[in-house]
Design an enzyme around this catalytic site. Structure first.
Site, short mmCIF file in Angstrom:
data_model
loop_
_atom_site.label_atom_id
_atom_site.label_comp_id
_atom_site.label_asym_id
_atom_site.label_seq_id
_atom_site.Cartn_x
_atom_site.Cartn_y
_atom_site.Cartn_z
N GLY A 197 0.83 -1.22 0.00
CA GLY A 197 0.00 0.00 0.00
C GLY A 197 0.86 1.26 0.00
O GLY A 197 0.58 2.23 -0.71
N ASP A 198 1.92 1.25 0.80
CA ASP A 198 2.81 2.42 0.87
C ASP A 198 3.51 2.61 -0.48
O ASP A 198 3.72 3.74 -0.93
CB ASP A 198 3.87 2.23 1.96
CG ASP A 198 3.24 1.82 3.28
OD1 ASP A 198 2.05 2.14 3.48
OD2 ASP A 198 3.91 1.18 4.10
#
Ligand SMILES: Nc1ncnc2c1ncn2[C@@H]1O[C@H](COP(=O)(O)OP(=O)(O)O)[C@@H](O)[C@H]1O
Ligand SMILES: O=P(O)(O)OC[C@H]1O[C@](O)(COP(=O)(O)O)[C@@H](O)[C@@H]1O
Length: 300
Positions: A250-251
């Site tokens: 996600g990052d």
């Protein structure tokens, strides 16, 4: 300059165990320690893409030293505030038949330390980018993200927020440029499980009415949906590949989106780069390299 803030950096201890058995002695098949925390991961992937940023936040103890040392090895600039007591957390990521995570609480951050962060935030200038990402230690007030955004609201700063629940909801009034909930986190905000793309788009649009500009909803192996500030929506499946370690996917997606947007000023390109970066990290043992990201972009 791009600044990332991670209130609660971590060392991620990633262990693979064949058929983990609860309540018994298990032996690892492999183990790895990586610096972690959402803003830190964004900084690492930006660096891999050739984009400079400064990683800010709080570190403490020997684990904090290690986080800083490893970030330096990756070539990332950092400007952490060192807390005198306690230690930065070690987050356990257990990969077995199922994936489980234990994320720690982190050290106690006092008022004087917090003021040091505010002083750094006050130095941000027009045109900078600020990424606020991840949980906060439970000793900090729940409105800490709001307090930061309130300090910079008069400046033209592009703000990205990757957080959950009230931490996210309460900052929407500051019109963040981008938020990136995953589909479960988005559902959590509305107190229900989202079953279809239509429901996801409807909830994302509801967050736009509360102030968010662009909403990128990640759906792990199912890909992602982007609702642009114009209301235009994009959906893409994830590229195909073998998942090795999805911690930080996600990052990585946030970093990819930012990189694509800053290079082209175009949401479609930002979306493509975001998905490629997320999946490239999921398909790697560590975070995505530039080569891996570019290779996956061909598929999207
Ligand atoms: N199993 C997977 N297969 C392919 N891509 C993945 C996988 N897991 C994550 N990704 C990629 O990374 C992005 C972010 O992953 P996700 O797990 O939704 O984020 P988060 O880590 O914030 O929960 C996805 O939109 C997708 O592009
Ligand atoms: O701050 P939180 O929400 O506890 O999350 C921290 C954890 O999330 C990570 O940043 C990974 O996040 P994503 O998998 O959502 O990209 C880990 O490096 C870290 O251990």
């Amino acid at each position: 300059m791009i600044y990332t803030v991670t209130f609660n950096p971590s060392l991620d201890y990633i262990v693979k165990v064949d058929s983990f058995r609860l309540g018994e002695v298990n032996r690892t098949r492999s183990e790895k320690i990586l610096p972690g925390g959402k803003g830190i991961n964004v900084s690492i992937v930006l660096k891999n893409l050739g984009i400079e940023s400064v990683a800010m936040g709080f570190i403490a103890g020997f684990t904090g030293n290690e986080i800083q040392k490893r970030l330096k090895i990756f070539g990332c600039e950092s400007d952490f505030i060192r807390i005198q007591n306690g230690m930065s957390r070690i987050n356990v990521k257990l990969k077995s038949d199922e994936e489980s995570e234990i994320n720690g609480q982190g050290p106690r951050i006092g008022g004087a330390d917090l003021q040091k962060l505010f002083d750094r935030i006050d130095r941000l200038r027009e045109g900078d980018v600020l990424v606020l990402a991840g949980s906060i230690p439970n000793t900090l007030p729940e409105d800490i993200y709001e307090k930061i955004l309130d300090r910079i609201k008069a400046k033209n700063i592009l703000v990205v927020v990757d957080a959950t629940r009230d931490l996210l909801l309460n900052v929407l009034k500051y019109h963040p440029f981008l938020i990136k909930p995953n589909n479960h986190e988005l559902g959590e905000l509305f107190g229900r499980k989202l079953q279809s793309d239509e429901e996801i788009i409807q909830c994302a649009k509801e967050l736009q009415t509360k102030g968010a500009r662009n909403i990128l909803v990640s759906m792990a192996g199912e890909g992602a949906i982007l609702v642009e500030e114009s209301g235009r929506t994009h959906k893409s499946p994830a590229p195909k590949g073998v998942v090795r370690n999805s911690v930080g996917a996600g990052d990585s997606m946030v970093a990819g989106f930012l990189a694509g947007y800053l290079a082209h000023g175009d949401y479609q390109e930002a979306f493509r780069t975001g998905i490629a970066a997320g999946s490239a990290s999921a398909f790697s043992e560590e975070l995505a390299s530039k080569e891996d990201i570019l290779a996956l972009m061909m598929q999207i």
